[in-house]
Design a protein around this motif. Structure first.
Motif, short mmCIF file in Angstrom:
data_model
loop_
_atom_site.label_atom_id
_atom_site.label_comp_id
_atom_site.label_asym_id
_atom_site.label_seq_id
_atom_site.Cartn_x
_atom_site.Cartn_y
_atom_site.Cartn_z
N ARG A 1 1.28 -10.46 9.03
CA ARG A 1 2.03 -9.32 9.57
C ARG A 1 3.53 -9.54 9.37
N PHE A 2 3.98 -10.74 9.65
CA PHE A 2 5.41 -11.05 9.49
C PHE A 2 5.83 -10.90 8.02
N ASP A 3 5.01 -11.41 7.11
CA ASP A 3 5.34 -11.33 5.68
C ASP A 3 5.39 -9.90 5.19
N VAL A 4 4.49 -9.06 5.69
CA VAL A 4 4.50 -7.65 5.28
C VAL A 4 5.76 -6.95 5.81
N LEU A 5 6.08 -7.21 7.08
CA LEU A 5 7.24 -6.55 7.69
C LEU A 5 8.56 -7.01 7.08
N THR A 6 8.58 -8.20 6.52
CA THR A 6 9.81 -8.71 5.88
C THR A 6 9.74 -8.55 4.35
N ASN A 7 8.76 -7.74 3.89
CA ASN A 7 8.61 -7.43 2.46
C ASN A 7 8.35 -8.64 1.58
N LYS A 8 7.76 -9.68 2.16
CA LYS A 8 7.39 -10.86 1.37
C LYS A 8 6.01 -10.70 0.75
N SER A 9 5.23 -9.79 1.28
CA SER A 9 3.92 -9.51 0.70
C SER A 9 3.57 -8.04 0.93
N ALA A 10 2.59 -7.56 0.14
CA ALA A 10 2.21 -6.14 0.22
C ALA A 10 1.35 -5.88 1.46
N ASP A 11 1.37 -4.66 1.92
CA ASP A 11 0.52 -4.26 3.02
C ASP A 11 -0.94 -4.36 2.58
N PRO A 12 -1.83 -4.84 3.45
CA PRO A 12 -3.25 -5.00 3.07
C PRO A 12 -3.91 -3.72 2.55
N TYR A 13 -3.45 -2.57 3.02
CA TYR A 13 -4.06 -1.31 2.57
C TYR A 13 -3.44 -0.79 1.28
N ASP A 14 -2.37 -1.42 0.81
CA ASP A 14 -1.64 -0.88 -0.33
C ASP A 14 -2.33 -1.22 -1.65
N ILE A 15 -3.42 -0.51 -1.91
CA ILE A 15 -4.14 -0.66 -3.17
C ILE A 15 -4.05 0.63 -3.98
N TYR A 16 -3.06 1.43 -3.69
CA TYR A 16 -2.96 2.77 -4.27
C TYR A 16 -2.75 2.74 -5.77
N ASP A 17 -1.89 1.86 -6.26
CA ASP A 17 -1.67 1.81 -7.71
C ASP A 17 -2.95 1.47 -8.46
N TYR A 18 -3.75 0.58 -7.87
CA TYR A 18 -5.03 0.25 -8.50
C TYR A 18 -5.96 1.47 -8.50
N LEU A 19 -6.02 2.16 -7.37
CA LEU A 19 -6.88 3.35 -7.30
C LEU A 19 -6.42 4.42 -8.27
N PHE A 20 -5.09 4.56 -8.43
CA PHE A 20 -4.57 5.54 -9.37
C PHE A 20 -5.08 5.25 -10.78
N SER A 21 -5.32 3.99 -11.08
CA SER A 21 -5.73 3.60 -12.44
C SER A 21 -7.21 3.87 -12.71
N ILE A 22 -8.01 4.04 -11.67
CA ILE A 22 -9.46 4.22 -11.89
C ILE A 22 -10.00 5.56 -11.41
N LEU A 23 -9.26 6.27 -10.57
CA LEU A 23 -9.77 7.53 -10.03
C LEU A 23 -9.58 8.67 -11.02
N PRO A 24 -10.58 9.55 -11.15
CA PRO A 24 -10.39 10.75 -11.97
C PRO A 24 -9.38 11.68 -11.31
N GLU A 25 -8.55 12.32 -12.11
CA GLU A 25 -7.48 13.16 -11.55
C GLU A 25 -7.95 14.58 -11.30
N GLY A 26 -7.09 15.35 -10.64
CA GLY A 26 -7.39 16.74 -10.35
C GLY A 26 -8.42 16.90 -9.25
N GLU A 27 -9.25 17.93 -9.38
CA GLU A 27 -10.24 18.27 -8.35
C GLU A 27 -11.38 17.27 -8.25
N LYS A 28 -11.51 16.39 -9.23
CA LYS A 28 -12.60 15.40 -9.18
C LYS A 28 -12.37 14.35 -8.10
#
Length: 438
Positions: free
Chosen positions: A211-238
Motif C-alpha cells: 500500500r505504501f509503495d503504491v501511494l508513493t508511486n513506487k509500484s503500480a496499483d494491484p488493479y491496474d492491468i488496463y493496458d494489458y486488457l487493452f491489448s487483448i480485448l476486442p474493441e467497440g461493441e464487442k
C-alpha cells in the motif's frame, strides 16, 4: 412462402412469443391468423395453436398461459421431447405433433413468470437460484428455448420442405463490471489509513508495504492491468464496461468520483469500448439516486448511455426495470445468476422485456449472460481444468443454436488481488479464444 400460425384467439402474449420464436430466433417470415377458413385453405407451411387444429398443419396444443391476462401459479409438469426437458406437457388424450406447449413454455421462461409469483428473497433482495425452476429440474445450463426452437425448425422443414429461413450468427460480447477502478489509489486518506491499520492488526506487513509503495508511486496499483486488457480485448461493441459511479458504502467500493483517476480511466475506456452504467447497491430502491449516478456518468463520458447492469445483480423484476425505461436505458445486462452458470431466462438470445402486469412489450431489451467469473472461481480454486471445461461446454452449446454468449468479469478477480484466489486471466484468455471463431 411465409409460415402461417393459426389460433382462434390472438393475444398480446401470443404475438410477443411468436415474434421472439419465429422472428428473433428462427429468422423466418410468419403471420398470425384467427381465421379458420383462411387457415384451412392455406397451402403453405402452417402451425395450428388451437384445440381444434387445421388439417395438414403442425399442431401444438395450447395451455392457458398465453390466453390469460392475470398471473397465477402454474403447475409445470416436466417431461421430455427430442431428448430435451419440456413443459408444460399436454394430456395424452390430446393429439398433437408436439407433446407440450412450446410457445407457452418459452413465454414462461423469457418473461420470468415465476419471478412475478410470491417467493422469498435472498439477503440482497434478489430472486434465489434455488427457486428457479430450471435449476430445480437440472436444465439451467441449457438455453432451452433456443434448443426447442431449432428442433421445431427441423420438424417444419421435414414436414413442408425448405423454408425462407435466414441462418443467424453466433455472437460474443465481453462485459466487465468496474466496481472499483483501483485497489489503493484514489481511495482517500481515511480509507487508506484504515487499510494500513487493518494490515498492521493482522501483522500483514507485506500488504502494508505494498500500500505504501503504491501511494508513493513506487509500484503500480494491484488493479491496474488496463493496458494489458487493452491489448487483448476486442474493441467497440464487442466489449462493454459497466461503470460504478456511486458513493462509498458497505457494498459500494468505488474510488471517489471527483478524483481525476476515475474520470481519466473512464474516458480511456469509452474511447475504445462501449460503456454502460453499473447502478450502485443502494440505488436498488432509490430512483433519484440512480438518476444522480447516471448524470455523473454522462458528465464523464460526454455522450448518451443506453446500457445498464445492476451491482450485485440486485434486481426485482419487473420493478427494477421501470426506472431504467424512464431514464432512457434501452439495454439491460443483469439476467443471470452469480454463483451458477446457465440461462436464467432459458435463452441465449436478447429479448424485449414483456411486462406481465399490463401485458405489453416495453422499450427495454434484456441481454442474458451465461456465466460470471465468481462461478468460475468457485470451481477453479479446486480444479482449473474443470472450470475451462465448463466454459467450453457453455460456449459450444450456444454455438449450436447460433446464439449470443455474454460473460461477466471483474477487475479485482482478473488482477488476482484476492487472497487464495487463482488467477482468472488464463480462463479469461481461453474464453476470448473460444469466441474468436465466430
Amino acid at each position: 412462402m411465409e409460415l402461417l400460425i393459426y389460433s382462434r384467439k390472438i393475444t398480446p402474449r401470443l404475438e410477443y412469443i411468436c415474434r421472439f420464436i419465429f422472428k428473433d430466433i428462427m429468422h423466418i417470415p410468419y403471420r398470425l391468423s384467427s381465421s379458420y377458413s383462411e387457415a384451412s385453405e392455406y397451402t403453405g407451411p402452417i402451425i395450428s395453436y388451437d384445440k381444434q387444429p387445421v388439417t395438414s398443419s403442425l399442431t401444438i396444443y395450447p395451455s392457458p398461459i398465453l390466453f390469460e391476462d392475470n398471473i397465477v401459479p402454474i403447475h409445470n409438469s416436466i417431461g421430455e421431447w427430442e431428448g430435451l426437458p419440456a413443459f408444460p406437457m399436454c394430456s395424452s388424450n390430446h393429439k398433437a405433433d408436439l407433446p407440450f406447449d412450446l410457445l407457452g413454455g418459452a413465454f414462461y421462461m423469457i418473461t420470468r413468470y415465476e419471478e412475478y409469483l410470491p417467493h422469498k428473497k435472498d439477503k440482497h433482495g434478489r430472486f434465489r437460484l434455488t427457486d428457479c425452476m430450471a435449476f430445480q429440474n437440472g436444465f439451467l445450463e441449457l438455453p432451452i428455448v433456443d434448443l426447442w426452437t431449432y428442433k421445431l425448425l427441423e420438424i417444419l422443414k421435414d414436414k413442408y420442405g425448405p423454408l425462407s429461413h435466414k441462418k443467424r450468427q453466433f455472437i460474443s460480447q465481453v462485459t466487465i463490471d468496474l466496481d472499483s477502478a483501483f485497489a489503493i489509489k484514489g481511495k482517500g486518506m481515511v480509507r487508506n489509513l484504515a487499510g494500513f491499520g487493518k494490515s498492521l492488526i493482522k501483522l500483514d506487513f507485506q500488504a502494508a508495504k505494498r500500500r505504501f509503495d503504491v501511494l508513493t508511486n513506487k509500484s503500480a496499483d494491484p488493479y491496474d492491468i488496463y493496458d494489458y486488457l487493452f491489448s487483448i480485448l476486442p474493441e467497440g461493441e464487442k466489449t462493454k464496461w459497466f461503470i460504478h459511479v456511486g458513493d462509498w458504502g458497505k457494498y459500494d467500493k468505488q474510488i471517489k468520483v471527483n478524483n481525476h483517476l476515475l474520470p481519466n480511466l473512464v474516458s480511456k475506456l469509452s474511447s475504445r469500448y462501449s460503456v454502460g452504467i453499473h447502478p450502485s447497491y443502494r440505488s436498488f430502491v432509490n430512483e433519484d439516486l440512480f438518476r444522480k449516478e447516471l448524470k455523473r456518468l454522462l458528465n464523464i463520458v460526454g455522450q448518451a448511455v443506453y446500457s445498464s447492469r445492476f451491482h450485485y445483480l440486485r434486481q426485482n423484476i419487473p420493478y427494477s426495470y421501470y426506472p431504467l425505461i424512464r431514464a432512457g436505458i434501452a439495454q439491460e445486462y443483469s439476467m443471470g445468476f452469480a454463483d451458477k452458470p446457465g440461462f436464467r431466462a432459458g435463452t441465449c438470445t436478447p429479448y424485449q422485456f414483456f411486462d406481465l402486469f399490463d401485458n405489453t412489450t416495453k422499450n427495454l431489451k434484456v441481454y442474458p449472460f451465461a456465466l460470471m467469473d465468481k462461478a468460475l472461481l468457485n470451481i477453479a480454486k479446486y480444479d482449473a481444468n474443470q472450470a475451462k471445461e465448463l466454459i467450453t461446454r457453455i460456449i459450444n452449446t450456444i454455438k449450436k443454436v447460433d446464439g449470443t454468449f455474454i460473460g461477466i468479469w471483474h477487475i479485482d478477480y482478473l488482477s488476482n488481488n484476492l487472497n487464495n484466489m487463482p488467477s482468472l486471466l488464463n480462463l479469461f484468455k481461453d474464453t476470448l479464444a473460444l469466441c474468436k471463431n465466430e
